[in-house]
Design a protein around this motif. Structure first.
Motif, PDB file in Angstrom:
ATOM      1  N   ARG A 108      35.033  12.122 108.884  1.00 21.89           N
ATOM      2  CA  ARG A 108      33.915  11.834 107.976  1.00 21.89           C
ATOM      3  C   ARG A 108      34.381  10.990 106.795  1.00 21.89           C
ATOM      4  NH1 ARG A 108      32.010  17.274 108.132  1.00 21.89           N
ATOM      5  NH2 ARG A 108      32.934  17.619 106.088  1.00 21.89           N
ATOM      6  N   GLU A 109      35.525  11.400 106.218  1.00 21.70           N
ATOM      7  CA  GLU A 109      36.055  10.686 105.051  1.00 21.70           C
ATOM      8  C   GLU A 109      36.421   9.250 105.424  1.00 21.70           C
ATOM      9  OE1 GLU A 109      36.742  12.486 101.790  1.00 21.70           O
ATOM     10  OE2 GLU A 109      35.113  13.384 102.948  1.00 21.70           O
ATOM     11  N   LEU A 110      37.073   9.106 106.589  1.00 21.80           N
ATOM     12  CA  LEU A 110      37.558   7.790 107.009  1.00 21.80           C
ATOM     13  C   LEU A 110      36.388   6.812 107.162  1.00 21.80           C
ATOM     14  CD1 LEU A 110      39.870   5.962 107.998  1.00 21.80           C
ATOM     15  CD2 LEU A 110      39.474   6.855 110.304  1.00 21.80           C
ATOM     16  N   VAL A 111      35.337   7.267 107.843  1.00 18.99           N
ATOM     17  CA  VAL A 111      34.186   6.377 108.060  1.00 18.99           C
ATOM     18  C   VAL A 111      33.478   6.105 106.736  1.00 18.99           C
ATOM     19  CG1 VAL A 111      31.925   6.215 109.188  1.00 18.99           C
ATOM     20  CG2 VAL A 111      33.902   7.033 110.473  1.00 18.99           C
ATOM     21  N   ARG A 112      33.369   7.170 105.905  1.00 17.68           N
ATOM     22  CA  ARG A 112      32.711   6.960 104.613  1.00 17.68           C
ATOM     23  C   ARG A 112      33.465   5.892 103.811  1.00 17.68           C
ATOM     24  NH1 ARG A 112      33.249  11.250  99.989  1.00 17.68           N
ATOM     25  NH2 ARG A 112      35.271  10.223 100.006  1.00 17.68           N
ATOM     26  N   ASP A 113      34.812   5.985 103.779  1.00 18.02           N
ATOM     27  CA  ASP A 113      35.587   5.023 102.997  1.00 18.02           C
ATOM     28  C   ASP A 113      35.500   3.617 103.602  1.00 18.02           C
ATOM     29  OD1 ASP A 113      36.225   7.033 101.334  1.00 18.02           O
ATOM     30  OD2 ASP A 113      38.277   7.333 102.069  1.00 18.02           O
ATOM     31  N   THR A 114      35.578   3.554 104.956  1.00 17.25           N
ATOM     32  CA  THR A 114      35.562   2.250 105.626  1.00 17.25           C
ATOM     33  C   THR A 114      34.244   1.518 105.362  1.00 17.25           C
ATOM     34  OG1 THR A 114      36.880   3.236 107.367  1.00 17.25           O
ATOM     35  CG2 THR A 114      35.885   1.111 107.867  1.00 17.25           C
ATOM     36  N   LEU A 115      33.137   2.235 105.543  1.00 13.77           N
ATOM     37  CA  LEU A 115      31.842   1.562 105.395  1.00 13.77           C
ATOM     38  C   LEU A 115      31.388   1.515 103.930  1.00 13.77           C
ATOM     39  CD1 LEU A 115      30.004   2.958 108.550  1.00 13.77           C
ATOM     40  CD2 LEU A 115      31.147   0.755 108.275  1.00 13.77           C
ATOM     41  N   GLY A 116      31.769   2.553 103.175  1.00 14.71           N
ATOM     42  CA  GLY A 116      31.410   2.578 101.747  1.00 14.71           C
ATOM     43  C   GLY A 116      32.055   1.403 101.032  1.00 14.71           C
ATOM     44  N   TYR A 117      33.272   1.085 101.454  1.00 14.70           N
ATOM     45  CA  TYR A 117      34.005  -0.024 100.852  1.00 14.70           C
ATOM     46  C   TYR A 117      33.265  -1.335 101.070  1.00 14.70           C
ATOM     47  CZ  TYR A 117      37.868  -3.274 100.027  1.00 14.70           C
ATOM     48  OH  TYR A 117      38.649  -4.288  99.556  1.00 14.70           O
ATOM     49  N   ARG A 118      32.524  -1.392 102.218  1.00 11.34           N
ATOM     50  CA  ARG A 118      31.753  -2.613 102.497  1.00 11.34           C
ATOM     51  C   ARG A 118      30.390  -2.590 101.818  1.00 11.34           C
ATOM     52  NH1 ARG A 118      33.581  -5.980 106.565  1.00 11.34           N
ATOM     53  NH2 ARG A 118      35.765  -5.525 106.900  1.00 11.34           N
ATOM     54  N   GLY A 119      30.166  -1.599 100.980  1.00  5.86           N
ATOM     55  CA  GLY A 119      28.948  -1.608 100.173  1.00  5.86           C
ATOM     56  C   GLY A 119      27.784  -0.836 100.759  1.00  5.86           C
ATOM     57  N   TYR A 120      27.986  -0.191 101.902  1.00  6.17           N
ATOM     58  CA  TYR A 120      26.883   0.619 102.452  1.00  6.17           C
ATOM     59  C   TYR A 120      26.766   1.898 101.651  1.00  6.17           C
ATOM     60  CZ  TYR A 120      26.950  -2.409 106.563  1.00  6.17           C
ATOM     61  OH  TYR A 120      26.886  -3.482 107.391  1.00  6.17           O
ATOM     62  N   GLN A 121      25.536   2.395 101.567  1.00  9.40           N
ATOM     63  CA  GLN A 121      25.344   3.687 100.910  1.00  9.40           C
ATOM     64  C   GLN A 121      25.510   4.772 101.988  1.00  9.40           C
ATOM     65  OE1 GLN A 121      21.534   4.242  99.047  1.00  9.40           O
ATOM     66  NE2 GLN A 121      21.919   6.433  98.788  1.00  9.40           N
ATOM     67  N   MET A 122      26.546   5.593 101.847  1.00  5.96           N
ATOM     68  CA  MET A 122      26.870   6.547 102.913  1.00  5.96           C
ATOM     69  C   MET A 122      26.284   7.924 102.641  1.00  5.96           C
ATOM     70  SD  MET A 122      28.457   4.842 105.137  1.00  5.96           S
ATOM     71  CE  MET A 122      28.991   6.143 106.247  1.00  5.96           C
ATOM     72  N   LEU A 123      25.607   8.470 103.656  1.00  6.19           N
ATOM     73  CA  LEU A 123      25.121   9.857 103.586  1.00  6.19           C
ATOM     74  C   LEU A 123      25.897  10.618 104.652  1.00  6.19           C
ATOM     75  CD1 LEU A 123      21.340   8.924 103.788  1.00  6.19           C
ATOM     76  CD2 LEU A 123      22.577   9.541 101.703  1.00  6.19           C
ATOM     77  N   LEU A 124      26.385  11.808 104.306  1.00  3.96           N
ATOM     78  CA  LEU A 124      27.222  12.534 105.268  1.00  3.96           C
ATOM     79  C   LEU A 124      26.620  13.895 105.604  1.00  3.96           C
ATOM     80  CD1 LEU A 124      30.704  11.806 103.638  1.00  3.96           C
ATOM     81  CD2 LEU A 124      29.651  10.603 105.542  1.00  3.96           C
ATOM     82  N   ALA A 125      26.674  14.248 106.895  1.00  6.66           N
ATOM     83  CA  ALA A 125      26.221  15.584 107.313  1.00  6.66           C
ATOM     84  C   ALA A 125      27.275  16.162 108.247  1.00  6.66           C
ATOM     85  CB  ALA A 125      24.879  15.493 108.028  1.00  6.66           C
ATOM     86  N   ALA A 126      27.526  17.499 108.091  1.00  2.47           N
ATOM     87  CA  ALA A 126      28.626  18.118 108.846  1.00  2.47           C
ATOM     88  C   ALA A 126      28.176  18.780 110.144  1.00  2.47           C
ATOM     89  CB  ALA A 126      29.340  19.137 107.960  1.00  2.47           C
ATOM     90  N   ASP A 127      26.869  18.891 110.361  1.00  2.46           N
ATOM     91  CA  ASP A 127      26.411  19.461 111.645  1.00  2.46           C
ATOM     92  C   ASP A 127      25.042  18.882 112.009  1.00  2.46           C
ATOM     93  OD1 ASP A 127      24.339  21.084 110.390  1.00  2.46           O
ATOM     94  OD2 ASP A 127      25.990  22.325 109.661  1.00  2.46           O
ATOM     95  N   GLY A 128      24.618  19.174 113.224  1.00  3.41           N
ATOM     96  CA  GLY A 128      23.398  18.572 113.754  1.00  3.41           C
ATOM     97  C   GLY A 128      22.162  18.921 112.939  1.00  3.41           C
ATOM     98  N   ARG A 129      22.059  20.179 112.538  1.00  3.54           N
ATOM     99  CA  ARG A 129      20.840  20.586 111.830  1.00  3.54           C
ATOM    100  C   ARG A 129      20.726  19.901 110.479  1.00  3.54           C
ATOM    101  NH1 ARG A 129      21.636  25.633 114.153  1.00  3.54           N
ATOM    102  NH2 ARG A 129      20.043  26.043 115.707  1.00  3.54           N
ATOM    103  N   SER A 130      21.845  19.891 109.714  1.00  5.10           N
ATOM    104  CA  SER A 130      21.733  19.223 108.406  1.00  5.10           C
ATOM    105  C   SER A 130      21.563  17.721 108.604  1.00  5.10           C
ATOM    106  CB  SER A 130      22.888  19.579 107.468  1.00  5.10           C
ATOM    107  OG  SER A 130      24.093  19.489 108.145  1.00  5.10           O
ATOM    108  N   GLY A 131      22.112  17.183 109.697  1.00  7.25           N
ATOM    109  CA  GLY A 131      21.900  15.765 110.014  1.00  7.25           C
ATOM    110  C   GLY A 131      20.414  15.480 110.197  1.00  7.25           C
ATOM    111  N   LEU A 132      19.732  16.342 110.942  1.00  8.91           N
ATOM    112  CA  LEU A 132      18.297  16.160 111.173  1.00  8.91           C
ATOM    113  C   LEU A 132      17.519  16.211 109.867  1.00  8.91           C
ATOM    114  CD1 LEU A 132      17.500  18.241 114.390  1.00  8.91           C
ATOM    115  CD2 LEU A 132      17.279  15.785 114.063  1.00  8.91           C
ATOM    116  N   ARG A 133      17.889  17.191 109.023  1.00  6.93           N
ATOM    117  CA  ARG A 133      17.191  17.331 107.736  1.00  6.93           C
ATOM    118  C   ARG A 133      17.369  16.068 106.895  1.00  6.93           C
ATOM    119  NH1 ARG A 133      18.750  22.625 107.790  1.00  6.93           N
ATOM    120  NH2 ARG A 133      20.654  22.162 106.617  1.00  6.93           N
ATOM    121  N   MET A 134      18.617  15.561 106.831  1.00  7.18           N
ATOM    122  CA  MET A 134      18.885  14.378 106.007  1.00  7.18           C
ATOM    123  C   MET A 134      18.193  13.145 106.576  1.00  7.18           C
ATOM    124  SD  MET A 134      22.825  14.843 104.994  1.00  7.18           S
ATOM    125  CE  MET A 134      23.111  14.032 103.486  1.00  7.18           C
ATOM    126  N   ALA A 135      18.178  13.049 107.889  1.00  2.00           N
ATOM    127  CA  ALA A 135      17.539  11.884 108.519  1.00  2.00           C
ATOM    128  C   ALA A 135      16.067  11.833 108.137  1.00  2.00           C
ATOM    129  CB  ALA A 135      17.695  11.961 110.030  1.00  2.00           C
TER     130      ALA A 135
END
Ligand code: ADP
Length: 425
Positions: free
Chosen positions: A20-47
């Motif tokens: 999660r950290e690696l992808v957040r740093d890789t894409l965040g560095y390119r200026g994307y706004q990163m939202l992170l979820a640690a499981d399927g249910r919270s992913g659905l809620r955030m989506a």
């Protein structure tokens, strides 16, 4: 420089924190706004709450499977077209096709390239999509549907099992609740009766001059002593139960002779069982070898077994105690010609607070026929025997107060308790 295009929101659903950290740093560095979820249910809620422009999804999530998250999102009006890209360690043959047939726009296998990931993401954001042939799509969709139905079935049977476990737990709670109420009734009775005796006779003794009583002072004092002994026993039982419960029975080991122990228990019991016309026989105990045991605690074991034998044998019945050596163990059997015990209760009677008779039969006397007690005697007895490294169990054909098939309580004790805790060892 962050272009407006790069400020788009990306939701990454991944249960592995390092990834999660690696992808957040890789894409965040390119200026994307990163939202992170640690499981399927919270992913659905955030989506649903954040409406991201692209969703990166691990497929092997711990709760909802990544494919299920995709299927669910595709059913929501706001996410029919959102690019969903599987970023996954599932790299077996068919995994890519399964992800696409479930509704993913693309598939990036792990380990991914940190250099290439921003370009891949940009391409999916710009509308890139991987397609399956019609034939492949049908094949994988069918397999996926089959898997979904199977998962559903498994969930339903899991729920059924959980329901059954709940029902059993509820039943056990009800049983415990009844045992608790019975115990309170019995304990109150067990304590109140001797207290009334102590209080009553003490009062009469102080006002002796005012009346002429049928009992002499000595007899009254004897009754007070007997009642306070009974109180002492009840309180000791309660303390012993607590000790058995936490596995803290402390043994004071010394060379012991089984006939001495049984006779001592019997001597204590005999005055109380006068008038019950029971024949009590000790057979061959004097011939058994000396063993290491806690005299006081084992005397209590035999007191409990003998007082039960007396309680559950009708007047005129027989009680026999005999022993033998079985390999490295000493076996003593307390056998009665009493009412017997239904095999379905052979284990439950060793549980705390188990009283098979109706509480209404209860008698504070330790020897009256079917008088019943607090339901602690066998629990404590087994606790003490097991603390010595031994075993205690019952054998009885059936419960039958008319025909009285009898019961045998078998105690096996090692000659020298190996791991038993002792202050003397
Ligand atoms: P209590 O102190 O109530 O006697 P125990 O733990 O000693 O409690 O015994 C639990 C139950 O086991 C008793 O209520 C009785 O129903 C049954 N029981 C124990 N010993 C005998 C026996 N020798 N014959 C028939 N039933 C017995």
């Amino acid at each position: 420089m962050v272009s407006p295009q790069q400020a788009q929101k990306i939701l990454y659903v991944e249960d592995d924190p390092v990834c999660r950290e690696l992808v957040r740093d890789t894409l965040g560095y390119r200026g994307y706004q990163m939202l992170l979820a640690a499981d399927g249910r919270s992913g659905l809620r955030m989506a649903q709450a954040e409406r991201p422009d692209l969703i990166l999804l691990d497929l092997g999530l711990s709760d909802l499977d990544g494919l299920e998250v995709t299927t669910y999102l595709r059913g929501l009006p706001g996410h029919r077209k959102t690019p969903i890209v599987a970023l996954t360690g599932r790299t077996q043959a068919g995994d890519r096709e399964q992800a696409l047939s479930a509704g993913c726009n693309g598939y990036i296998p792990k380990p991914f390239s940190v250099n290439r990931l921003p370009d891949q993401v940009a391409a999916y954001l710009a509308g890139h999509r991987e397609y399956l042939s019609q034939k492949e799509e049908t094949k994988f969709l069918r397999a996926y549907n089959h898997r979904l139905v199977k998962r559903l079935e498994d969930k339903i049977s899991e729920l059924d099992q959980a329901n059954e476990a709940l029902r059993e737990a509820h039943h056990a709670m009800q049983k415990l609740d009844k045992m608790k109420s019975d115990f309170i009734t019995l304990a109150a009775h067990e304590l109140r009766t001797p207290i009334s005796v102590v209080h009553g006779y003490a009062y009469l003794l102080t006002t002796r001059s005012e009346g002429n009583y049928s009992l002499s002072s000595e007899e009254m004092v004897q009754s007070i002593l007997q009642a306070s002994g009974q109180l002492n026993k009840t309180i000791n039982d309660l303390i012993n139960v607590a000790n058995v419960e936490v596995g803290e029975i402390e043994l004071f080991l010394s060379p012991s002779q089984i006939d001495y122990l049984v006779e001592a228990a019997l001597n204590e019991l005999s005055p109380l069982s006068q008038g019950r016309h029971l024949s009590i026989e000790l057979i061959g105990l004097g011939d058994l070898p000396i063993f290491e045991g806690d005299l006081q605690q084992l005397q209590q074991v035999f007191w409990n077994l003998l007082s039960n034998a007396v309680k559950y044998t009708p007047d005129g019945g027989q009680i026999r105690v005999w022993g033998r050596q079985v390999e490295a163990m000493l076996e003593v059997v307390v056998e009665d010609s009493g009412i017997g015990i239904d095999p379905k209760n052979h284990e439950t009677i060793f549980e705390r607070f188990t009283v098979l008779e109706d509480v209404l039969y209860h008698s504070t006397s330790t020897t009256s026929f079917m008088g019943g007690g607090l339901g602690l005697g066998l629990y404590i007895a087994r606790g003490i025997v097991e603390a010595h490294g031994g075993r205690l169990w019952v054998e009885s054909e059936r419960y039958d107060p008319q025909q009285c098939p009898g019961s045998k309580f078998r105690v096996r004790l090692p000659f020298a308790p190996a791991a038993a805790p002792s202050r003397n060892s």
